[in-house]
Design an enzyme around this catalytic site. Structure first.
Site, PDB file in Angstrom:
ATOM      1  N   CYS A  53     123.163  53.355  43.590  1.00 36.60           N
ATOM      2  CA  CYS A  53     123.244  52.243  42.423  1.00 36.60           C
ATOM      3  C   CYS A  53     122.028  51.416  42.327  1.00 36.60           C
ATOM      4  O   CYS A  53     121.345  51.382  43.458  1.00 36.60           O
ATOM      5  CB  CYS A  53     124.246  51.520  42.989  1.00 36.60           C
ATOM      6  N   CYS A  71     119.468  31.740  39.133  1.00 36.78           N
ATOM      7  CA  CYS A  71     119.936  32.912  38.402  1.00 36.78           C
ATOM      8  C   CYS A  71     120.868  33.794  39.172  1.00 36.78           C
ATOM      9  O   CYS A  71     120.596  33.997  40.379  1.00 36.78           O
ATOM     10  CB  CYS A  71     118.605  33.800  38.141  1.00 36.78           C
ATOM     11  N   CYS A 113     121.456  39.306  39.329  1.00 39.61           N
ATOM     12  CA  CYS A 113     121.776  40.427  40.306  1.00 39.61           C
ATOM     13  C   CYS A 113     122.805  40.545  40.898  1.00 39.61           C
ATOM     14  O   CYS A 113     123.327  41.534  41.729  1.00 39.61           O
ATOM     15  CB  CYS A 113     120.317  40.693  41.213  1.00 39.61           C
ATOM     16  N   CYS A 170     117.598  43.235  35.880  1.00 38.62           N
ATOM     17  CA  CYS A 170     117.010  42.128  36.301  1.00 38.62           C
ATOM     18  C   CYS A 170     115.975  41.878  35.010  1.00 38.62           C
ATOM     19  O   CYS A 170     115.108  42.806  34.850  1.00 38.62           O
ATOM     20  CB  CYS A 170     116.064  42.259  37.579  1.00 38.62           C
ATOM     21  N   ASP A 193     118.480  28.353  55.518  1.00 42.07           N
ATOM     22  CA  ASP A 193     117.107  28.943  54.740  1.00 42.07           C
ATOM     23  C   ASP A 193     115.671  28.116  54.556  1.00 42.07           C
ATOM     24  O   ASP A 193     114.838  28.532  54.280  1.00 42.07           O
ATOM     25  CB  ASP A 193     117.457  29.499  53.369  1.00 42.07           C
ATOM     26  N   CYS A 200     110.989  36.276  39.794  1.00 42.83           N
ATOM     27  CA  CYS A 200     112.379  35.833  39.948  1.00 42.83           C
ATOM     28  C   CYS A 200     112.523  34.800  39.011  1.00 42.83           C
ATOM     29  O   CYS A 200     112.143  33.520  39.399  1.00 42.83           O
ATOM     30  CB  CYS A 200     112.819  35.681  41.640  1.00 42.83           C
ATOM     31  N   CYS A 260     121.414  46.299  39.994  1.00 43.63           N
ATOM     32  CA  CYS A 260     120.652  45.013  40.093  1.00 43.63           C
ATOM     33  C   CYS A 260     119.158  45.118  39.595  1.00 43.63           C
ATOM     34  O   CYS A 260     118.489  44.348  38.831  1.00 43.63           O
ATOM     35  CB  CYS A 260     120.661  44.477  41.367  1.00 43.63           C
ATOM     36  N   CYS A 302     124.333  50.634  49.374  1.00 46.15           N
ATOM     37  CA  CYS A 302     124.027  50.695  47.983  1.00 46.15           C
ATOM     38  C   CYS A 302     123.854  52.056  47.445  1.00 46.15           C
ATOM     39  O   CYS A 302     124.367  52.338  46.170  1.00 46.15           O
ATOM     40  CB  CYS A 302     122.757  50.013  47.727  1.00 46.15           C
TER      41      CYS A 302
END
Length: 383
Positions: A193, A242, A245, A200, A136, A216, A196, A190
């Site tokens: 739904c 975190c 989610c 949050c 990443d 975030c 998340c 998803c």
């Protein structure tokens, strides 16, 4: 020929500890360009992303004659096998799951290097075969590559969700000039739904797989300056990252993978005692936490977050430790955060109020001074 090589690569990937592997073309991801530009214009980016948007979308800009991209996933644990020792009167902080065990960048790099070596062997060490591995910190958007390579789908939280491991996976990719047949991309599952999004704490998720990265909590725990006051109570006792989610996602229910020894967390490290963090030396920090992904920004954000965590835990036994930070620490961010903390923990304590008033006369930094004045006002209003 390439179909046989592809199957051989799939087989050998399992032998070297890769949990999922997929293949996609090196065609551009240019359908994302408008979205990325909009995110940047709206100031929803964090600055941690690769800054050249075109290089994130066009593999040919970062690799000579790319033909395919190999995407890999390694599953990591969602629960610890043991808990740290409970010490009466001592509070602990927490590193998010993605920082458990050895820094995943190093683990992914190791697996990709081994995979490339195996591909070269399978390809009779043909010198014309070329590869570019990345995680990443590279140019491409790993969740987008993984989705197109069929590893999983991108959830409303922006994470790749796999059938076998949920979103508890690390991702890496390898660009190559070998023309493999692409796998079938996964569509979003998803449905209706929104757990998340609803859970949050900062409303960072935008509902379409994108987020306002500035909001975030994972980003906020990694900044080096003063954390905006809005976010301080919301990190609770998390000192890095975190997981909310992911924790609320139905696709993660029951997912807990323990396949890689390097990813196993040391409970005393990933749930450390908070008060000792406030005065830990650089050497001690590197020795204890240096192998974690969560150490990449150094000790200052962790120490700032530890003060916030002690405050959120309402640990008044930490007042002497936090007073020491305000008295002795040369860094304005730590002094300012300590002042804010004392404005909460010191309610009803006249000595703390007097101490803060003395510090106002000596403080030279504007941000730290503002926090001191707010803390004093907070303590006075509680009288």
């Amino acid at each position: 020929m390439y179909d046989t090589l592809k199957q051989d690569i799939i087989n050998v990937s399992k032998e070297i500890g890769i949990d999922k592997i997929g293949f996609t073309s090196a065609e551009p991801f240019d359908h994302l360009k408008a979205s990325l530009l909009e995110q940047k214009e709206n100031k929803h980016t964090t600055g941690f992303e690769h800054q050249n948007i075109d290089e994130r979308l066009y593999p040919e800009l970062i690799f000579d004659q790319p033909k395919s991209i190999i995407s890999i996933a390694l599953a990591y644990p969602s629960r610890m096998n043991s808990r740290p020792e409970k010490i009466r009167g001592e509070k602990r902080g927490k590193f998010a799951r993605a920082s458990w065990g050895t820094d995943y960048h190093n683990i992914l790099k190791d697996r990709m290097e081994k995979l490339i070596d195996k591909i070269k062997e399978l390809g009779d060490n043909n010198p014309e075969l070329t590869f570019k591995p990345m995680v990443d910190t590279g140019e491409l958007i790993d969740v987008v590559v993984a989705q197109r390579a069929g590893l999983g789908f991108i959830g409303k939280n922006g994470l790749l969700i796999t059938e076998e491991f949920g979103s508890y996976v690390y991702l890496g990719e390898i660009i190559t000039n070998i023309p493999f047949a692409p796998d079938t991309p996964k569509e979003n599952q998803c449905g209706s739904c929104t757990k998340c999004i609803d859970q949050c704490p900062t409303s960072a998720l935008l509902g379409d797989g994108r987020m306002n990265g500035q909001r975030c909590l994972s980003y906020q725990t990694q900044t080096k300056g003063m954390m905006p006051e809005e976010f301080r109570p919301k990190i609770r006792t998390i000192i890095y990252g975190c997981d909310i989610c992911q924790e609320v996602c139905p696709f993660n229910k029951g997912k807990n993978s323990h396949f890689h020894d390097e990813m196993e967390p040391d409970p005393e490290v990933v749930q450390p005692l908070l008060k000792p963090l406030l005065t830990i030396s650089n050497k001690e920090f590197k020795e204890k936490f240096g192998y974690l992904a969560g150490s990449w920004r150094g000790k200052k954000p962790i120490q700032r977050n530890a003060i916030i965590a002690l405050t959120n835990a309402r640990d008044k036994t930490a007042i002497p430790n936090i007073l020491r930070c305000l008295e002795e620490d040369p860094r304005p961010v730590i002094r300012g955060t300590a002042a804010w903390s004392l404005g909460i923990l010191g309610k009803g304590n006249e000595e703390v109020l007097l101490f803060l008033q003395e510090k106002v006369e000596k403080e030279q930094d504007e941000e730290a001074l503002a926090e001191l004045n707010k803390a004093i006002a907070n303590l006075k209003s509680a009288d």
